[in-house]
Write an enzyme that holds these catalytic residues in place. Structure first.
Site, PDB file in Angstrom:
ATOM      1  N   GLU A  67       8.589  -1.922  -3.455  1.00 51.78           N
ATOM      2  CA  GLU A  67       9.210  -2.423  -4.677  1.00 51.78           C
ATOM      3  C   GLU A  67       9.102  -1.404  -5.806  1.00 51.78           C
ATOM      4  OE1 GLU A  67       8.599  -7.225  -4.262  1.00 51.78           O
ATOM      5  OE2 GLU A  67       6.807  -5.979  -4.495  1.00 51.78           O
ATOM      6  N   GLU A  83       4.923  -8.831   3.234  1.00 52.23           N
ATOM      7  CA  GLU A  83       4.276  -9.989   2.598  1.00 52.23           C
ATOM      8  C   GLU A  83       4.253 -11.224   3.486  1.00 52.23           C
ATOM      9  OE1 GLU A  83       5.673  -7.387  -0.845  1.00 52.23           O
ATOM     10  OE2 GLU A  83       6.437  -7.975   1.135  1.00 52.23           O
TER      11      GLU A  83
END
Length: 255
Positions: A109, A129
């Site tokens: 990210e 995640e």
């Protein structure tokens, strides 16, 4: 210091995350320091382009799981992670990510906040995640789809498996792949090249690309057209076109 800022010749800033004992995991201190640096260099007129890097072995291997393992929803809300990401999201100047090794989770990210990504042959990108029971929380489900499309993004997000640099390049997540030992040098060379360009034009290009991607095409084209016309009021437009006609190198002033 886990994050280092260096101002380099050619009006370039290099920001390096150096927390090798934790594979450059993005804990609160690292995110706070990154926010401080990007606020600082956004206001520094001597910086025209920035490079964001990790170490030679890893860019950033995600968030600090130890700091989140026992957290409750209220804890995460009070951390206000969006506050520390905002200075990167709103950074008005061209930003290049130089990625060696892993760029996973928050690290992926982080790289996607850049405008250009230079990756080493051994780089790996991913959003793992789901493997620890959560979802990306700093734009992974949104920026990744915009970068590579729904079907590639869904595979990355739902499996949590990393992808190699060449695959990332093929799907549009990476701008360029170079040998691992050349990543930072290539990113800095590109930054110097961009820093030498007319700065108002560079900033407006970034602004238009980011704003236009969330607008209907006709609205985005209108925004582009209006900005194009305004550029003819800049000294750099006059200098750039005069230099072209006179067959000489331009001397841009950022005005």
């Amino acid at each position: 210091m886990d994050v280092k800022l260096e101002r380099l010749p050619g009006q370039v800033a290099c920001i390096r995350i150096d927390r090798p004992e934790a594979r450059n995991a993005l804990n609160a201190a690292v995110r706070e320091r990154l926010a401080e640096i990007f606020i600082e260099i956004a206001q520094d007129e001597t910086v025209h382009c920035a490079v964001l890097a990790g170490t030679d072995k890893v860019f950033a291997a995600g968030a600090d799981i130890k700091a989140m393992a026992t957290a409750e929803p209220v804890d995460m809300m009070l951390r206000a992670g969006e506050r520390t990401w905002a200075p990167l999201k709103d950074f008005p100047k061209p930003l290049i990510a130089a990625v060696n090794g892993y760029a996973l989770g928050g690290g992926c990210e982080l790289a996607m906040h850049a405008d250009i990504i230079i990756a080493g042959e051994g780089a790996r990108f991913g959003q793992p995640e789901i493997k620890v029971g959560i979802i990306p929380g700093a734009g992974g489900t949104q920026r990744l789809v915009r970068a590579v499309g729904k079907f590639k993004a869904m595979k990355i997000l739902l499996t949590g498996e990393p992808i190699a640099a060449r695959e990332a390049e093929a799907m549009g997540l990476v701008s360029e792949v170079v040998p691992d030992g050349e990543v930072l040098d290539r990113a800095l060379a590109l930054a110097r090249q961009i820093a030498a360009m007319p700065q108002l034009a560079a900033r407006k290009i970034k602004e238009l690309v980011l704003q236009g991607s969330d607008l209907p095409l006709e609205a985005a084209l209108l925004l582009e057209r209006n900005t194009f016309q305004l550029m003819f009021g800049t000294a750099d437009q006059k200098e750039g076109m005069a230099a072209f006609l006179e067959k000489r190198a331009p001397s841009f002033t950022g005005r």
